[in-house]
Write an enzyme that holds these catalytic residues in place. Structure first.
Site, mmCIF file in Angstrom:
data_model
loop_
_atom_site.group_PDB
_atom_site.id
_atom_site.type_symbol
_atom_site.label_atom_id
_atom_site.label_comp_id
_atom_site.label_asym_id
_atom_site.label_seq_id
_atom_site.Cartn_x
_atom_site.Cartn_y
_atom_site.Cartn_z
ATOM 1 C CG HIS A 56 -1.622 1.256 1.518
ATOM 2 N ND1 HIS A 56 -2.941 1.467 1.206
ATOM 3 C CD2 HIS A 56 -1.200 2.414 2.098
ATOM 4 C CE1 HIS A 56 -3.302 2.690 1.586
ATOM 5 N NE2 HIS A 56 -2.259 3.279 2.122
ATOM 6 C CD GLU A 57 1.909 3.410 3.758
ATOM 7 O OE1 GLU A 57 2.009 4.477 3.117
ATOM 8 O OE2 GLU A 57 0.984 3.225 4.593
ATOM 9 C CG ASP A 80 -6.521 0.346 0.779
ATOM 10 O OD1 ASP A 80 -5.446 0.258 1.407
ATOM 11 O OD2 ASP A 80 -7.574 0.780 1.290
#
Length: 631
Positions: free
Chosen positions: A479-480, A543
Site C-alpha cells: 500500500h505504501e 489499497d
C-alpha cells in the site's frame, strides 16, 4: 446463521469480534490498529509510572528529561491549585493590543515565543526541488471540520457550531471572563470563522496535494496583505528576505484584508483571545483540561475524557515521542523480526517491479520511468538509527513549572522549523515514532516507513503463516509503495520532486482507471453519511495496488493459501466506531471506511471469487466489466 462471506466479506470475518468488542469510554473506536495501540498504551503507562516512582529509570539524558517533564505533568495537586493562573499573563498580553497595527508590531515576538499569532506561514520542502526547504503560506483553520459543514442545510453544521459555542462558554468562564464578555468574544470569533470558511480549501481540494504547488514572487505575495508586516516577520525569522513563497491557499490570501486589517481587528482579536485560552488547557487544572477537550469529544462521540494518568503521559510524551519510540522498539522489536520484514519489503519491491514491467496499458518509456522511481524508494523498518540531535536540547530546567517547560519546548521547535529555510532536507529523520501503530509513504523523500509498533499480529508475526502475513503487513507495505503511483504520488519523480514523467496517453489511461475506483466508492453509506470517492481516491488506489502486489508475493510461496490471505486482509481492518466519528471521517478523512476498504477492494480480484465461490446475485459480486486493476 452468520453472515456469508459471499454477501459481506468484512462482516462475515469480523462479526464475532464486532459482537464482543467494547469501545472504551475514553476512545472513539476500537479495532485492528487501535487494539495494538491500546496494548502499547498499557505498556507505556506501566513503564513510565515506574520511572516516575524512581524505579528502573533508563540511564539516558533525554529520557531523564522526559521523566522530569512527566513528573510536572502528573503533579495534579499543583496543577489544580494553580487553576488557570499560569495562562492569565498570556491572555492579558492579547487583551492589551489596542489596534491591528499594535498587534502587527508584536507578531514576530509572538512567533519566536511559539504563541498564537494567526500567521499561517511555515517551512516545508519545495515540490520542485524536494531536497530543499522553502517558505509556504497556508491558511487559518475553521471551527467546523470542513468547509462543507458551512453549506446551508448541512445536517450537522449548525448543531456542531452550537456545541462549540456552549463548550467555550463553560471553558472561558473558568478564565474569569464575564458572561457578557464571553458572548461578545464568541459572536466575533464565529463571524471571523465564517469569513475564513468562505475562502479556505475544502478537505477534498486539499487532498489533491500535487495541484497545490503555486509559487509566488515574494513582492507579489506581500502585496496581497499590505497591513501585515510580512517582510519584517519573515526577515526576522530567516535572516534575509525570501525570494519566493508557495501559496496553496490562494483564495485565502487574495482575501487577506478580511483577516489582517484594522477593519477585521475586532474579530481577529476575539479569535486570538479565545485561541490563547484554548491553547494550554491541557497544562492547567483537571477541570479545565476536561472542559478544553469537550468539543473534540463531541466531534468523535467520545463519552469521557482520558483519566489523569493518561492525560499526563500523553502530554509529556509529545516533545519526547521519538525517544520513547526508540526505547519501545529496542525492547519489543527483535532483530529476527526486523530482518524478516526487511526481506518482505525487498520481495514486495521485486514483485512490484515485475508487475510494472508487465503493465500492458503503459508505454515502455513510462514503464521504465516508473521502475526508476520504484528502485529509488528507500525503506525504513522498525526504528531510526538514532535520535535527531535536537533531542539533546530538550532539557527541563530545575524549578521550571509545567507551562514554562512547555513554552521552552515551543520556542525551540519554532526556531528549529524556521532554521530549515533553504537547508537540505534530512532524509534520515522519521516523522512518526516507532511505538505508533501506523506507516507512511513520503512522496517528497520517496521513502516508506514502517514503525515497529505495526509489525506485530494481526498485521505480522513470525508465528503467522506467510499468506496471512502477506494479507496483513505485506498489503500494508505494498500500500505504501503504491502511494508512489497513486493520484498524487504519480506526479512526483524518483527524487521526490514535482515532475511529469508520464506520456499524455498513459496519464489519460491512468485517470480512466482511477475514475473507476472513484465510482466504486462514491456514495457508499457510512453510518448515514456518504463516502466521497474523490476525497478517498489516493488511499483506495494504494489499497488496490497494495493488495494486488501482496497477493502476487504470497503466490510465490509454496504454502500459499488464498483463504488465509484474504481473511487476514479483512481482519486487520476490523473496527468498531462511534457514529459521530464515522460521520466526521466521511467529511475529512482521505481513507474510506474500513468495511469499504475491505469489501470494495477484494471485489476486484478474480482470486477472491474463486476462493469463496462468489456468484452473480451474491452481495460481494461485481460484474467483470466493472472490476478494475491498476498496478
Amino acid at each position: 446463521m452468520g453472515t456469508r462471506r459471499q454477501d459481506d466479506f468484512y462482516e462475515a470475518i469480523n462479526e464475532d469480534w464486532i459482537a464482543q468488542a467494547v469501545i472504551p469510554n475514553d476512545k472513539s473506536r476500537t479495532g485492528g490498529f487501535i487494539d495494538l495501540a491500546d496494548e502499547i498504551e498499557k505498556l507505556m503507562l506501566a513503564t513510565t509510572d515506574k520511572w516516575l516512582a524512581g524505579e528502573d529509570v533508563p540511564d539516558d539524558k533525554v529520557l531523564t528529561n522526559f521523566v522530569k517533564y512527566h513528573r510536572l505533568a502528573a503533579d495534579w495537586e499543583t496543577r489544580n491549585a494553580l487553576g488557570t493562573e499560569p495562562v492569565q499573563p498570556l491572555i492579558a498580553r492579547y487583551q492589551n493590543y489596542d489596534s491591528f497595527a499594535d498587534f502587527a508590531n508584536d507578531i514576530t515576538s509572538l512567533e519566536k515565543a511559539g504563541l498564537p499569532n494567526a500567521l499561517p506561514l511555515g517551512i516545508a520542502p519545495d515540490f520542485k526541488d524536494a531536497q530543499t526547504y522553502v517558505l509556504w503560506a497556508d491558511a487559518l483553520g475553521t471551527i467546523l471540520p470542513d468547509t462543507t459543514y458551512y453549506e446551508p442545510g448541512h445536517p450537522q453544521g449548525a448543531d456542531l457550531l452550537k456545541t462549540w459555542r456552549s463548550s467555550q462558554e463553560a471553558l472561558l468562564a473558568k478564565f474569569g471572563f464575564a458572561a457578557d464578555e464571553i458572548q461578545n468574544l464568541l459572536d466575533k470569533a464565529i463571524e471571523f470563522d465564517a469569513r475564513v470558511a468562505k475562502v479556505v480549501l475544502s478537505q477534498e481540494e486539499s487532498s489533491e496535494y500535487a495541484k497545490l504547488y503555486k509559487p509566488y514572487k515574494w513582492s507579489d505575495f506581500t502585496a496581497l496583505a499590505p497591513e501585515l508586516p510580512l517582510n519584517d516577520v519573515v526577515t526576522a525569522m530567516i535572516g534575509e528576505e525570501p525570494d519566493m513563497v508557495v501559496v496553496p491557499e490562494e483564495r485565502f490570501w487574495h482575501a487577506a484584508d478580511q483577516f489582517f486589517s484594522e477593519e477585521a481587528w475586532p474579530l481577529l482579536k476575539a479569535t486570538l483571545i479565545i485561541g490563547i485560552a484554548n491553547a494550554y488547557t491541557g497544562y492547567l487544572s483537571d477541570e479545565v483540561r476536561v472542559l478544553g477537550g469537550a468539543y473534540g469529544r463531541a466531534l468523535s462521540g467520545t463519552p469521557e475524557a482520558q483519566d489523569r494518568q493518561k492525560a499526563a503521559y500523553y502530554l509529556a510524551e509529545g516533545p519526547f515521542n521519538q525517544a520513547l519510540g526508540l526505547w519501545y522498539a529496542h525492547k519489543e522489536f527483535s532483530p529476527e523480526a526486523k530482518a524478516d520484514v526487511e526481506a518482505k519489503v525487498a520481495t514486495m519491491i521485486d514483485v512490484y517491479k515485475n508487475r510494472l514491467q508487465n503493465t500492458t496499458w503503459l508505454q515502455p518509456e513510462t514503464r521504465d520511468q516508473a521502475v526508476v522511481k520504484l528502485n529509488a524508494i528507500k525503506p525504513h523498518i522498525g526504528y531510526p538509527e538514532k535520535l535527531p540531535d535536537y533531542y539533546e536540547d530538550k532539557v527541563v530546567d530545575d524549578g521550571a513549572t509545567l507551562l514554562e517547560a512547555a513554552l521552552k519546548f515551543g520556542r525551540q521547535g519554532v526556531a528549529r522549523a524556521w532554521a530549515k529555510w533553504h537547508q537540505a532536507v534530512d532524509r534520515d529523520e522519521w516523522h512518526m515514532p516507532a511505538h505508533m501503530v501506523n506507516a507512511y509513504y513520503d512522496p517528497q523523500q520517496n521513502q516508506i516507513v514502517f514503525p515497529a509498533a505495526i509489525l506485530q499480529a494481526p498485521f505480522y508475526g513470525l508465528e503467522q503463516s506467510d499468506s496471512a502475513n502477506y494479507g496483513g503487513i505485506g498489503a500494508v507495505i505494498a500500500h505504501e509503495i503504491s502511494h508512489a503511483f497513486d493520484t498524487n504520488g504519480a506526479s512526483f519523480d524518483e527524487h521526490g520532486s514535482l515532475n511529469n514523467w508520464w506520456t499524455d496517453e498513459d496519464f489519460a489511461a491512468f485517470k480512466e482507471r482511477t475514475q473507476k475506483v472513484i465510482d466504486q466508492f462514491d456514495g457508499l453509506d457510512s453510518y448515514g453519511a456518504k463516502v466521497n470517492g474523490k476525497l478517498t481516491v489516493s488511499e483506495n488506489v494504494a489499497d488496490l495496488g497494495g493488495l494486488a502486489a501482496a497477493l502476487a508475493a504470497a503466490q510465490r510461496e509454496e504454502s500459499f493459501s488464498a483463504k488465509e490471505f484474504f481473511e487476514n486482509w479483512a481482519t486487520i481492518w476490523r473496527m468498531k466506531a462511534r457514529p459521530e466519528l464515522m460521520k466526521f471521517f466521511a467529511a475529512v478523512d482521505v481513507h474510506a471506511p474500513n468495511k469499504a476498504r475491505t469489501n470494495v477492494i477484494v471485489s476486484n480480484f478474480d482470486e477472491f471469487y474463486d476462493t469463496f465461490d462468489v456468484k452473480e446475485g451474491d452481495g460481494m459480486y461485481r460484474e467483470p466489466a466493472d472490476r478494475t486493476m491498476i498496478w
